[in-house]
Motif scaffolding. Sequence first.
Motif, PDB file in Angstrom:
ATOM      1  N   ALA A   1       0.847  -1.204   0.000  1.00 23.62           N
ATOM      2  CA  ALA A   1       0.000   0.000   0.000  1.00 23.62           C
ATOM      3  C   ALA A   1       0.879   1.250   0.000  1.00 23.62           C
ATOM      4  O   ALA A   1       0.662   2.182  -0.798  1.00 23.62           O
ATOM      5  CB  ALA A   1      -0.910  -0.003   1.235  1.00 23.62           C
ATOM      6  N   ILE A   2       1.889   1.273   0.865  1.00 18.72           N
ATOM      7  CA  ILE A   2       2.754   2.452   1.002  1.00 18.72           C
ATOM      8  C   ILE A   2       3.614   2.637  -0.253  1.00 18.72           C
ATOM      9  O   ILE A   2       3.740   3.744  -0.779  1.00 18.72           O
ATOM     10  CB  ILE A   2       3.610   2.322   2.287  1.00 18.72           C
ATOM     11  N   LEU A   3       4.162   1.530  -0.748  1.00 18.40           N
ATOM     12  CA  LEU A   3       5.007   1.608  -1.947  1.00 18.40           C
ATOM     13  C   LEU A   3       4.218   2.139  -3.139  1.00 18.40           C
ATOM     14  O   LEU A   3       4.686   3.029  -3.871  1.00 18.40           O
ATOM     15  CB  LEU A   3       5.570   0.222  -2.287  1.00 18.40           C
ATOM     16  N   GLN A   4       3.022   1.584  -3.360  1.00 23.33           N
ATOM     17  CA  GLN A   4       2.246   2.004  -4.533  1.00 23.33           C
ATOM     18  C   GLN A   4       1.798   3.461  -4.402  1.00 23.33           C
ATOM     19  O   GLN A   4       1.832   4.218  -5.372  1.00 23.33           O
ATOM     20  CB  GLN A   4       1.047   1.073  -4.736  1.00 23.33           C
ATOM     21  N   GLU A   5       1.424   3.847  -3.205  1.00 25.74           N
ATOM     22  CA  GLU A   5       0.987   5.241  -3.017  1.00 25.74           C
ATOM     23  C   GLU A   5       2.156   6.210  -3.222  1.00 25.74           C
ATOM     24  O   GLU A   5       1.968   7.347  -3.634  1.00 25.74           O
ATOM     25  CB  GLU A   5       0.359   5.395  -1.626  1.00 25.74           C
ATOM     26  N   ALA A   6       3.396   5.729  -2.921  1.00 21.34           N
ATOM     27  CA  ALA A   6       4.580   6.576  -3.126  1.00 21.34           C
ATOM     28  C   ALA A   6       4.995   6.616  -4.596  1.00 21.34           C
ATOM     29  O   ALA A   6       5.839   7.434  -4.970  1.00 21.34           O
ATOM     30  CB  ALA A   6       5.733   6.066  -2.261  1.00 21.34           C
ATOM     31  N   GLY A   7       4.442   5.724  -5.418  1.00 23.09           N
ATOM     32  CA  GLY A   7       4.795   5.708  -6.842  1.00 23.09           C
ATOM     33  C   GLY A   7       5.683   4.543  -7.246  1.00 23.09           C
ATOM     34  O   GLY A   7       6.190   4.510  -8.366  1.00 23.09           O
ATOM     35  N   GLY A   8       5.876   3.578  -6.337  1.00 24.29           N
ATOM     36  CA  GLY A   8       6.682   2.406  -6.660  1.00 24.29           C
ATOM     37  C   GLY A   8       5.900   1.396  -7.477  1.00 24.29           C
ATOM     38  O   GLY A   8       4.672   1.489  -7.607  1.00 24.29           O
ATOM     39  N   LEU A   9       6.640   0.432  -8.015  1.00 22.57           N
ATOM     40  CA  LEU A   9       6.050  -0.628  -8.833  1.00 22.57           C
ATOM     41  C   LEU A   9       6.237  -1.951  -8.103  1.00 22.57           C
ATOM     42  O   LEU A   9       7.297  -2.186  -7.513  1.00 22.57           O
ATOM     43  CB  LEU A   9       6.762  -0.645 -10.181  1.00 22.57           C
ATOM     44  N   ILE A  10       5.211  -2.819  -8.152  1.00 26.07           N
ATOM     45  CA  ILE A  10       5.408  -4.163  -7.591  1.00 26.07           C
ATOM     46  C   ILE A  10       4.822  -5.208  -8.515  1.00 26.07           C
ATOM     47  O   ILE A  10       3.692  -5.097  -8.980  1.00 26.07           O
ATOM     48  CB  ILE A  10       4.888  -4.282  -6.144  1.00 26.07           C
ATOM     49  N   THR A  11       5.661  -6.198  -8.828  1.00 25.81           N
ATOM     50  CA  THR A  11       5.262  -7.265  -9.742  1.00 25.81           C
ATOM     51  C   THR A  11       5.786  -8.588  -9.203  1.00 25.81           C
ATOM     52  O   THR A  11       6.148  -8.668  -8.026  1.00 25.81           O
ATOM     53  CB  THR A  11       5.734  -6.944 -11.185  1.00 25.81           C
ATOM     54  N   THR A  12       5.855  -9.613 -10.019  1.00 29.15           N
ATOM     55  CA  THR A  12       6.248 -10.922  -9.518  1.00 29.15           C
ATOM     56  C   THR A  12       7.769 -11.115  -9.546  1.00 29.15           C
ATOM     57  O   THR A  12       8.458 -10.614 -10.443  1.00 29.15           O
ATOM     58  CB  THR A  12       5.583 -12.059 -10.319  1.00 29.15           C
TER      59      THR A  12
END
Lengths: 334, 334
Positions: free
Chosen positions: B262-273
Amino acid sequence: MTTLSQEELDGIYAFAVDLGKRAGQMLSDAAQIRIDGGNATSEQKEHVQKENAVDLVTETDEDVEAFIKRQIAEKYPSHKFVGEESYSKGASRDYLIDDSPTWCVDPLDGTVNYIHLFPMFCVSIAFIQNNKPLVGVINAPFLKQFFSSCAGRGAFMNETQRLPLVRNPIPPMSEKAPSGCVFSCEWGKDRRDAPDSNLHRKIESFINMAAELGSRNGRGGMVHGVRSLGSATLDLAYVAMGGFDIWWEGGCWEWDVAAGIAILQEAGGLITTANPPEDYAGAPIEEVRLGSRLYLAIRPAGPSVNETGRQSQERTVREVWRRVRNLDYSRPGA
Amino acid sequence: MTTLSQEELDGIYAFAVDLGKRAGQMLSDAAQIRIDGGNATSEQKEHVQKENAVDLVTETDEDVEAFIKRQIAEKYPSHKFVGEESYSKGASRDYLIDDSPTWCVDPLDGTVNYIHLFPMFCVSIAFIQNNKPLVGVINAPFLKQFFSSCAGRGAFMNETQRLPLVRNPIPPMSEKAPSGCVFSCEWGKDRRDAPDSNLHRKIESFINMAAELGSRNGRGGMVHGVRSLGSATLDLAYVAMGGFDIWWEGGCWEWDVAAGIAILQEAGGLITTANPPEDYAGAPIEEVRLGSRLYLAIRPAGPSVNETGRQSQERTVREVWRRVRNLDYSRPGA
């Protein structure tokens, strides 16, 4: 060879603590300017935008060292000064510390972390006499953690919390060490992929420490955790604190470890060489030589029913030596 | 499928922040009793001396989860609750999160660190709806670092410092990523020494990321640093902060990562596999499924002259995929 009274040493300690606070504030202020970016003064803004993070950090590194060196020269004009920045620029990498009163300073340890603003960076200041680090100050301003020690006065976090943290009583080392231990190590800068490079010697050692018990011809150590912070200085501080049980590393210079060793030893930790002697099971466990570049640190340990604290530390040293390879770091010309 | 108004979400955020503070204080208080030892009340002292550190920590873990669960049930009786402690004791490890409003909680992440009192531990609280983590709270009381985010409101450290830290402008990913990047990874608990075990798959991947450019059949990534903290949650928080550029890990459960995502995405980070698709150079880069146990996170990135921030993140994902092996983690029964 001169000796200092406890009173003189206390004066040096108070001075070092104050110096560490001011130097830590300089690191923090310089980082804040990078964070503020567009919100800084127009002069700062122009400067931050013109330089890249690496250049800005190099500049801060040099500024902080020059500040510390100047303060020491004013207060203790007869003392020697060995700093990372000035040393690296010198023609020789001979070991410069002798019996005289010497300050050994790393203005910024964890440089890569500081470039990326990962909080594990610090300033490190040690006072050494007769080759012994007697006073250590480590200030990690982004962690709000300040470590300090003075021979005969104890080791502390944030000036009031005595180290190690758990001390009523101080726990002995794990009976099955390195199993049950937190193992701290660093990948370092030497990344050559040759079969016998330090990278591969380190990795083989890390795997031996980590792998399940019974594996790897009896070398599997099943440590409780493997940690890499990117700061030798803070690794040592956390061993003194008791948060890490074992730190094993090669390649550090004396300014990377002098303050950490002072704090670790004053807290009751043990420090010896990373490289196992041939008779790892029986060789005497000698205190590390400060300029050796090879270090194995064990946290402070109290007695159990069967062992003194020192015995449990020495047992742990031998269990580490049994699992690690010799590293290939020497001093140029040594 | 229900949707929440921003006002409802803001209320949930304020509640989660308060809950994170109280739970973090519980972790801190329980650690302090272990530190105080003999100085604690006689009842506490007896308790600390009777139990070993692992039992004390398990007890704290369960107490904190029960507290959080109770608070949520009182305030939001219709919401679902998925917590590490209650889940681990259940008969099944099926993925339990669906479209309904759900709280996903790890009362203590970095358990090994907490046992040893190395400061990298935290409580982690996420609110999820429609499978999306919308609110994240991470409190690391010994670091005095509190991370939080709410969809549409930004991500913060200590409630006022916007993440990522450097944002005027946010730097793009290194042109030669993973070179120039800080790479965060964990050794984990699976320490089997078999040739194809996760331990060896991980280590081979770590070495590829670390080794000098040109080595390892072109896979040497020469990352700027390799870091292992022992807390997936804090790894993600530091990626959101920008202190780490890349985090690659397998084996985590959803409570280890929900708040961090949640924090990473709101900061603009990307998360994938974490696991590279066969066509690693061309496959679409999809958002991670929360229950997948395989994660690759890239820090927030701004545009350069030649790329958008997203393009530089995706380029970095493919460069990581090119260097890492598939990990073997699945859900039991999945």
